[in-house]
Structure formats: C-alpha cells, structure tokens
Write a protein that holds these residues in place. Structure first.
Motif, PDB file in Angstrom:
ATOM      1  N   LEU A 204       0.736  -1.162   0.010  1.00  0.00           N
ATOM      2  CA  LEU A 204       0.066   0.053   0.040  1.00  0.00           C
ATOM      3  C   LEU A 204       0.937   1.257  -0.089  1.00  0.00           C
ATOM      4  O   LEU A 204       0.659   2.185  -0.824  1.00  0.00           O
ATOM      5  N   TYR A 205       2.038   0.954   0.613  1.00  0.00           N
ATOM      6  CA  TYR A 205       2.817   2.225   0.671  1.00  0.00           C
ATOM      7  C   TYR A 205       3.790   2.465  -0.473  1.00  0.00           C
ATOM      8  O   TYR A 205       3.920   3.734  -1.020  1.00  0.00           O
ATOM      9  N   GLU A 208       1.298   4.375  -3.002  1.00  0.00           N
ATOM     10  CA  GLU A 208       1.468   5.942  -2.755  1.00  0.00           C
ATOM     11  C   GLU A 208       2.575   6.542  -3.517  1.00  0.00           C
ATOM     12  O   GLU A 208       2.399   7.320  -4.177  1.00  0.00           O
ATOM     13  N   SER A 259      -4.824   4.891   2.182  1.00  0.00           N
ATOM     14  CA  SER A 259      -3.583   3.931   2.330  1.00  0.00           C
ATOM     15  C   SER A 259      -3.510   3.903   3.873  1.00  0.00           C
ATOM     16  O   SER A 259      -3.190   2.690   4.225  1.00  0.00           O
ATOM     17  N   LEU A 262      -6.163   1.873   5.315  1.00  0.00           N
ATOM     18  CA  LEU A 262      -6.107   0.681   5.289  1.00  0.00           C
ATOM     19  C   LEU A 262      -5.368  -0.177   6.075  1.00  0.00           C
ATOM     20  O   LEU A 262      -5.349  -1.425   6.463  1.00  0.00           O
ATOM     21  N   ARG A 263      -3.924   0.423   6.022  1.00  0.00           N
ATOM     22  CA  ARG A 263      -3.141  -0.166   6.744  1.00  0.00           C
ATOM     23  C   ARG A 263      -3.342  -0.217   8.480  1.00  0.00           C
ATOM     24  O   ARG A 263      -2.883  -1.285   8.888  1.00  0.00           O
TER      25      ARG A 263
END
Length: 271
Positions: A204-205, A208, A259, A262-263
């Motif tokens: 996810l990171y 970004e 993000s 979600l994390r």
C-alpha cells in the motif's frame, strides 16, 4: 551500582568513547559537508538572487484555471491506473524471488547474493530512465510508465520482502522441516502467515509512491497527468500548470489518507 554512580558514568564518557574521538568525528563530518557543498555548488546567495524570479513565476500561476479541470479528469484517472498496475506487476515480480534473497531460506550463498544484486540493480535505476527506455521500446503512452514502475518497484519490494522474511520466528520453520515439509509447504504454512500483514502494508505504501512517480513519468511521454503538466509549461500556460499541480496534490492526499486507513485496519485485524 547506585543512581549517583550511574549518573556520573553517563555524564563522563569513558576513554574509549571520549571527547577526542567525538571531536574527530565532528571535524570529519564538517569536512564531508564542506566537500559535498563544493561539489553540489551550494550557494544560498544565488538562491536569494533567484527568489524574485520564483515569486514572478508563482504569480503567473494564480489564479488557477479551474476550467482546465475538465481536461484533467481522464489524465488523472490514467495516472491512478498506471500506479495500480505498476504496483501489481511489481508485487508479482518480487514475491516469487524474494524467498531466494532471504538469508534463512536461500538454498546457498551464491543464490542469496545474486538475487540481492538483482534487486540492487532494478531499484538502482530511476523510474524516469526506465520510462525513457520503455518509451523507446513500446512507444508513447501509459504502458511504458507501468513497466517502469513495475521494474523499479520489484527491486524495492523484493528487498523489503526478503528482509522481513529474515526477521521471522524460525521456530515454525524448523517444526515444519522436522515433519518432512518441503520448501513450498514451509513457505505457505511457516513464512507467509508471519509476513503477510507487513507485506500488505508496504505494498500500500508502494502504491502511494507509485502514484507520485506516475505524475512525473508523464513528463517523458509515459502518459498520465504529468504529460498535461509539461505541455502547459511548454506553452507558458502557467494557470493551467497550477491546476495540474493542485490536482496532483489532491490525488496524493487522498491516496495517503486511504492507504493510511487501510494499513491501520489491516494491522488492527492482525492483532
């Protein structure tokens, strides 16, 4: 040892780590910074001279041309699509080989070091350079941007994935091997349950990061909103440029928020 003697020990450095070595380290650091400043031609005086020009450039960007937003909808969507597929392909490339780059799972030292060097090469080449190569290979458009993000991202994700594997608890791995489990079974039942949460968070990171990079790749013909940004600057339509920048900032902020949420949700569910 009482509190008084402990305080005295902390306050007075030992001979091994005394003020002499610290002073030498400080001088060495100052010398490195001076050397780097000379090579990089750091000049705050030149920056001060350029401030009026920067102010003039920014003044030409306001007010932003919000009528230009209609033309940016499709490029903005295209940028998100490039980031999604670049992240997906990077993950698919990194996962199968990251186990060979983990010291505790690699079959031998040669394979371990070879795979680490592969990751170093792929993540060592900037995305823009990769985009230029793929533009020359497959032509203009968003696909070269996807390939550039995928290759560079595979190196970044592969390094993180392999390092996270090296930090897992070896107990389940040894237990599975003692029962005669093969490499695939060991990975599925012993490795993945321990690293999957961290992997999802870093993917996810990476998305970004890819979204930010996708806005830049358009500058070299790899599609996305960056193409519109460069076009407006070349035509001296700075108010359109300001609109592009605002859209890019909004996209990055939304991606960062989603993000992060979600994390947090994934980490909470893993507890």
């Amino acid at each position: 040892m009482n509190i008084g003697s402990y305080t005295l020990l902390v306050a007075r450095p030992s001979g091994r780590f005394g003020w002499g070595p610290r002073a030498l380290a400080g001088v060495a650091m100052a010398a490195v910074l001076w050397w780097a400043a000379q090579g990089a031609q750091v000049s705050f005086g030149e920056l001060a001279k350029g401030l009026p020009w920067i102010g003039d450039f920014l003044s030409r960007m306001f007010p932003p041309n919000f009528a230009f937003l209609e033309k940016l909808v499709q490029p903005a969507i295209e940028t998100v699509q490039i980031a999604i597929w670049g992240t997906l392909l990077a993950t698919l490339l990194a996962v199968p080989v990251c186990f060979l780059a983990a010291r505790n799972l690699a079959p031998n030292a040669f394979v371990f070091h070879a795979m680490r060097q592969v990751f170093n090469v792929t993540r060592g080449v900037n995305e823009i350079i990769l985009a230029l190569v793929f533009v020359a290979a497959v032509g203009l458009g968003p696909f070269p941007g996807v390939l550039a993000l995928a290759v560079h991202g595979a190196g970044m994700l592969g390094k993180f994935f392999s390092e996270s594997i090296e930090e897992i608890d070896q107990g389940p791995i040894e237990a599975l091997r003692s029962t005669g489990a093969g490499p695939i079974q060991t990975i599925i039942f012993g490795v993945l349950p321990q690293v999957i949460t961290a992997w999802i968070a870093v993917v996810l990171y990476r998305f970004e990061t890819n979204l930010r990079q996708a806005t830049v790749l358009g500058m070299v013909g790899a599609g996305g909103i960056g193409f519109e940004l460069v076009g407006s600057m070349k035509l001296f339509q700075y108010q359109d440029t300001a609109t592009c920048i605002l859209v890019i900032i909004a996209m990055v902020m939304v991606a960062d928020y989603v993000s992060t949420r979600l994390r947090a949700w994934i980490q909470k569910g893993a507890r």
